[in-house]
Design a protein around this motif. Structure first.
Motif, PDB file in Angstrom:
ATOM      1  N   GLU A  39       0.842  -1.205   0.000  1.00 29.57           N
ATOM      2  CA  GLU A  39       0.000   0.000   0.000  1.00 29.57           C
ATOM      3  C   GLU A  39       0.877   1.255   0.000  1.00 29.57           C
ATOM      4  O   GLU A  39       0.570   2.246  -0.664  1.00 29.57           O
ATOM      5  N   GLU A  40       1.979   1.203   0.736  1.00 28.74           N
ATOM      6  CA  GLU A  40       2.935   2.319   0.731  1.00 28.74           C
ATOM      7  C   GLU A  40       3.653   2.413  -0.609  1.00 28.74           C
ATOM      8  O   GLU A  40       3.800   3.499  -1.181  1.00 28.74           O
ATOM      9  N   LEU A  41       4.111   1.266  -1.108  1.00 27.87           N
ATOM     10  CA  LEU A  41       4.856   1.240  -2.366  1.00 27.87           C
ATOM     11  C   LEU A  41       4.021   1.760  -3.526  1.00 27.87           C
ATOM     12  O   LEU A  41       4.534   2.445  -4.416  1.00 27.87           O
ATOM     13  N   GLU A  42       2.743   1.447  -3.525  1.00 23.67           N
ATOM     14  CA  GLU A  42       1.866   1.879  -4.606  1.00 23.67           C
ATOM     15  C   GLU A  42       1.811   3.408  -4.672  1.00 23.67           C
ATOM     16  O   GLU A  42       1.790   3.999  -5.753  1.00 23.67           O
ATOM     17  N   ARG A  43       1.829   4.039  -3.505  1.00 24.76           N
ATOM     18  CA  ARG A  43       1.826   5.509  -3.462  1.00 24.76           C
ATOM     19  C   ARG A  43       3.161   6.090  -3.905  1.00 24.76           C
ATOM     20  O   ARG A  43       3.231   7.242  -4.324  1.00 24.76           O
ATOM     21  N   GLU A  44       4.218   5.286  -3.810  1.00 27.54           N
ATOM     22  CA  GLU A  44       5.571   5.739  -4.159  1.00 27.54           C
ATOM     23  C   GLU A  44       6.019   5.212  -5.512  1.00 27.54           C
ATOM     24  O   GLU A  44       7.217   5.173  -5.815  1.00 27.54           O
ATOM     25  N   ASP A  45       5.056   4.800  -6.343  1.00 29.91           N
ATOM     26  CA  ASP A  45       5.340   4.290  -7.685  1.00 29.91           C
ATOM     27  C   ASP A  45       6.295   3.098  -7.646  1.00 29.91           C
ATOM     28  O   ASP A  45       7.122   2.923  -8.521  1.00 29.91           O
ATOM     29  N   TRP A  46       6.192   2.295  -6.573  1.00 35.70           N
ATOM     30  CA  TRP A  46       6.907   1.027  -6.450  1.00 35.70           C
ATOM     31  C   TRP A  46       8.426   1.180  -6.385  1.00 35.70           C
ATOM     32  O   TRP A  46       9.170   0.253  -6.684  1.00 35.70           O
ATOM     33  N   PHE A  47       8.868   2.352  -5.932  1.00 31.77           N
ATOM     34  CA  PHE A  47      10.311   2.573  -5.787  1.00 31.77           C
ATOM     35  C   PHE A  47      10.863   1.685  -4.661  1.00 31.77           C
ATOM     36  O   PHE A  47      10.300   1.623  -3.575  1.00 31.77           O
ATOM     37  N   SER A  48      11.963   0.990  -4.940  1.00 33.67           N
ATOM     38  CA  SER A  48      12.633   0.105  -3.970  1.00 33.67           C
ATOM     39  C   SER A  48      11.780  -1.086  -3.552  1.00 33.67           C
ATOM     40  O   SER A  48      11.906  -1.603  -2.440  1.00 33.67           O
ATOM     41  N   ILE A  49      10.947  -1.571  -4.437  1.00 28.20           N
ATOM     42  CA  ILE A  49      10.095  -2.713  -4.109  1.00 28.20           C
ATOM     43  C   ILE A  49      10.916  -3.937  -3.702  1.00 28.20           C
ATOM     44  O   ILE A  49      10.542  -4.675  -2.778  1.00 28.20           O
ATOM     45  N   ILE A  50      12.060  -4.150  -4.360  1.00 30.97           N
ATOM     46  CA  ILE A  50      12.818  -5.386  -4.089  1.00 30.97           C
ATOM     47  C   ILE A  50      13.361  -5.402  -2.660  1.00 30.97           C
ATOM     48  O   ILE A  50      13.091  -6.350  -1.903  1.00 30.97           O
ATOM     49  N   PRO A  51      14.113  -4.383  -2.213  1.00 29.32           N
ATOM     50  CA  PRO A  51      14.600  -4.456  -0.826  1.00 29.32           C
ATOM     51  C   PRO A  51      13.491  -4.316   0.225  1.00 29.32           C
ATOM     52  O   PRO A  51      13.624  -4.839   1.339  1.00 29.32           O
ATOM     53  N   ARG A  52      12.377  -3.656  -0.127  1.00 32.77           N
ATOM     54  CA  ARG A  52      11.297  -3.513   0.846  1.00 32.77           C
ATOM     55  C   ARG A  52      10.600  -4.843   1.104  1.00 32.77           C
ATOM     56  O   ARG A  52      10.237  -5.148   2.247  1.00 32.77           O
ATOM     57  N   LEU A  53      10.396  -5.624   0.046  1.00 31.77           N
ATOM     58  CA  LEU A  53       9.693  -6.902   0.216  1.00 31.77           C
ATOM     59  C   LEU A  53      10.634  -8.079   0.466  1.00 31.77           C
ATOM     60  O   LEU A  53      10.212  -9.101   1.019  1.00 31.77           O
ATOM     61  N   TYR A  60      13.162  -0.202  -9.293  1.00 28.79           N
ATOM     62  CA  TYR A  60      12.665  -1.313  -8.482  1.00 28.79           C
ATOM     63  C   TYR A  60      13.691  -1.753  -7.427  1.00 28.79           C
ATOM     64  O   TYR A  60      13.322  -2.191  -6.342  1.00 28.79           O
ATOM     65  N   ALA A  61      14.975  -1.665  -7.754  1.00 27.23           N
ATOM     66  CA  ALA A  61      16.028  -2.184  -6.872  1.00 27.23           C
ATOM     67  C   ALA A  61      16.441  -1.201  -5.791  1.00 27.23           C
ATOM     68  O   ALA A  61      17.070  -1.603  -4.803  1.00 27.23           O
ATOM     69  N   GLY A  62      16.108   0.091  -5.941  1.00 26.30           N
ATOM     70  CA  GLY A  62      16.522   1.071  -4.949  1.00 26.30           C
ATOM     71  C   GLY A  62      18.031   1.155  -4.854  1.00 26.30           C
ATOM     72  O   GLY A  62      18.726   1.346  -5.860  1.00 26.30           O
ATOM     73  N   ASN A  63      18.563   0.968  -3.651  1.00 31.02           N
ATOM     74  CA  ASN A  63      20.020   1.066  -3.440  1.00 31.02           C
ATOM     75  C   ASN A  63      20.750  -0.264  -3.621  1.00 31.02           C
ATOM     76  O   ASN A  63      21.963  -0.333  -3.403  1.00 31.02           O
ATOM     77  N   LEU A  64      20.038  -1.303  -4.003  1.00 26.10           N
ATOM     78  CA  LEU A  64      20.706  -2.598  -4.200  1.00 26.10           C
ATOM     79  C   LEU A  64      21.644  -2.543  -5.408  1.00 26.10           C
ATOM     80  O   LEU A  64      21.319  -1.919  -6.424  1.00 26.10           O
ATOM     81  N   PRO A  65      22.792  -3.202  -5.340  1.00 24.75           N
ATOM     82  CA  PRO A  65      23.686  -3.249  -6.503  1.00 24.75           C
ATOM     83  C   PRO A  65      23.051  -4.028  -7.655  1.00 24.75           C
ATOM     84  O   PRO A  65      22.385  -5.044  -7.436  1.00 24.75           O
TER      85      PRO A  65
END
Length: 609
Positions: free
Chosen positions: A296-310, A335-340
């Motif tokens: 629900e949070e990610l949807e509001r943030e256009d799914w930014f950093s979905i991978i490390p969040r989930l 989608y990856a945010g700060n992940l390499p």
């Protein structure tokens, strides 16, 4: 960042085994003696396949001389350069059941299908046990290099978006399918998981379902179910990861319901898949609620950093990210945010070529160290032609004028030079001899004494109308310039693109097709069109535009889902999602019909008045 060894001493759950050091030491020894090993590799290939019909045409009964330097020279002199068309008659005979040794002494029982997305049609390539062995070897080697920087827990899981297509039998009874399909069905795939101590979330039934939509749903479901155990996210190509998370944006509520109830969506109708997945998951309401809250949070943030969040324990995202995959990097980083982002290794359906020995390098700067035991490699020096010097009076009589590059004589691996661009030639254990791969690479440096390659582009020209010559790389740079305007002046994003050289009308012109997510003013799209037209720097294109022998660039905006229709067309014709690459230029009439029927708006450049 702590080293892998330090991590291991601090936490016994982290995995860096002696085997990693052993395989890296093996490669270092091979790289240090690359020239000698290449000559030994050539001798071994010729010994194994001596007197096969194809080689008999060129070297007949000549005995293999002991002097490996002389053998290397003799081979290059007597056996001509070849393309896939030269091997097709032999491969078709093999497919039809011919038992005589045509390309290899060892009987060929399996044929790989290329994706067909680059060349426009699929082609057969011999696949042998050697193919599976080298795949296992490079996966183990690459995992060893990654583990030096990104330690993973022993027994951890991998969220792996991998897909098999259906195998079938040829007229002669050979098994045919994609190379990835053969590998996922092989014993080596199981061995790889045991060796690297990383196990895919999805069982074989999901990987081989034959329906990429159902496989993707199950990959996501099982990845979420085992989210605390997932150590990295991967797929063959970056495209597949981006596609999977675009699907996730639409499916997350359904996925949460299945996790909460321990059920499986009715969209999964393949019996063996349903049975297997339902045998793994049980109701988990706490996990479902946590995922739901995050989404629900990610949807509001256009799914930014979905991978490390989930997936909180994921260390990196791993995939092929070079060449035609580069346009997906922005979305993948979103989608990856700060992940390499770690670029996977360099290979083709015909052979593996090089390993990424510096996994911390960003994908845009990645290089691949050639593995000298896998095939025998030669390199055609390529020189960028200038319009005024491309004539028959070139000062060097040894140089051949080609339609896109000037070629010099091929050289062995030991003679390549830093800064020079080359086309790769392969001689493989699977029956291809002096095979022109069509990839353009640049030598960036050396790992010990084996070259490190930067992939530049496919050799084949993709856009040409008149005297213009623009490659896939040129097109990507131009589209990047246009998409920068799109991002800066709207909230829209470029989903995917392709192109076509329209010569049906005079003057001919380039057509670029864009699929966009979000709203954008027509004025901005017109500006994008003009910027792309003005950004082609090829001399032939600029001159032709100024003289109106090439018409204004046309930008076509296609409806949402158009490129998914293109994907489904290729999969319907036998391609696997694991091997799919959006064709960056097409003359395929079926694809052009899809694109043109789906075109909603057209814009014409005003760049040249």
């Amino acid at each position: 960042m702590d080293s892998a060894a330090d991590n291991k001493s601090n936490n016994n759950n982290y995995f860096y085994c002696k085997g990693n050091d052993e395989i890296i030491s093996w490669f270092d020894r091979s790289a240090e003696n690359a020239a000698a090993i290449q000559r030994q590799t050539l001798r071994r290939i010729l010994e194994l396949n001596h007197r096969v019909e194809y080689l008999n045409k060129w070297i007949g009964d000549i005995r293999l001389i002991q002097d490996e330097n002389a053998l290397e020279s003799l081979y290059a002199t007597m056996v001509p350069l070849a393309s896939h068309a030269d091997f097709e008659p032999y491969i078709h005979k093999i497919a039809d059941g011919e038992k005589a040794p045509l390309l290899t002494q060892e009987p060929i029982t399996t044929l790989s299908l290329s994706s067909g997305t680059t060349e426009g049609s699929q082609k057969f390539v011999p696949f042998t046990h050697h193919s599976s062995q080298t795949t296992l070897q490079i996966f183990k080697l690459a995992a060893a290099y990654r583990s030096r920087i990104y330690s993973i827990r022993e027994g951890g899981k991998v969220l792996e978006f991998i897909y098999s297509s259906k195998q079938y039998k040829t007229k002669g009874g050979l098994i045919a399918g994609t190379a990835t399909t053969h590998y996922y069905a092989s014993e080596e795939f199981k061995i790889k998981q045991q060796h690297t101590k990383s196990f895919t979330c999805s069982p074989e039934e999901v990987i081989s379902s034959g329906d990429y939509k159902q496989s993707t749903y199950c990959h996501l479901l099982l990845g979420l179910y085992f989210s605390e155990e997932v150590e990295f996210v991967t797929s063959t190509f970056a495209y597949s990861i981006v596609q999977a998370f675009r699907s996730f944006e639409e499916l997350w509520k359904e996925l949460c319901h299945d996790i909460r109830e321990g059920t499986l969506s009715s969209r999964i109708n393949i019996i063996k898949v349903r049975k297997t997945v339902l045998g793994i998951i049980v109701p988990h309401s706490e996990l479902a609620s946590r995922i739901e809250s995050i989404c629900e949070e990610l949807e509001r943030e256009d799914w930014f950093s979905i991978i490390p969040r989930l997936w909180p324990n994921v260390k990196y995202v791993y995939s092929i990210m070079t060449g035609s995959m580069q346009p997906y990097l922005n979305k993948l980083r979103h989608y990856a945010g700060n992940l390499p982002l770690v670029s996977a290794d360099y290979g083709s359906t015909e052979s593996w070529i090089g390993v990424n020995v510096e996994p911390s390098s960003p994908p845009e700067k990645v290089t691949f160290a050639v593995i000298p035991t896998f095939s025998y490699f030669e390199f055609i020096p390529l020189h960028r032609s200038k319009p005024q010097s491309c004539n028959n009076n070139h000062k060097d009589a040894n140089l051949l004028v080609n339609d896109d590059f000037i070629e010099d004589d091929p050289v062995p691996l030991s003679q390549v030079k830093i800064g020079q661009e080359y086309e790769i030639i392969l001689t493989t254990f699977t029956g291809l001899y002096r095979y022109r791969l069509g990839d353009v690479v640049e030598v960036i440096g050396f790992h010990k004494k084996t070259p490190k390659l930067n992939f530049i582009c496919r050799r084949k020209l993709i856009l040409t109308v008149n005297i213009d010559k623009n490659t896939e790389k040129d097109l990507q740079l131009v589209v990047e310039r246009g998409s920068q305007i799109l991002l800066s002046k709207s909230r829209a994003e470029l989903v995917d693109f392709t192109s076509h050289a329209n010569v049906a009308k005079r003057p001919g012109h380039y057509v670029i097709y864009w699929e966009i997510k979000g709203d954008v003013e027509e004025k901005v799209l017109g500006e994008c069109c003009r910027e792309m037209d003005a950004s082609f720097v090829d001399h032939g294109y600029v001159v032709s535009r100024k003289t109106n022998s090439i018409g204004p660039l046309e930008l076509c905006i296609v409806e949402r889902g158009t490129f998914k229709k293109i994907l489904e067309h290729f999969i319907g014709n036998g391609a696997a999602l694991s091997q799919f690459k959006t064709p960056r230029c097409t003359s395929n009439q079926v694809l052009l019909r899809i694109l043109n029927v789906c075109t909603m708006k057209r814009f014409y450049s005003t760049a040249y008045g």
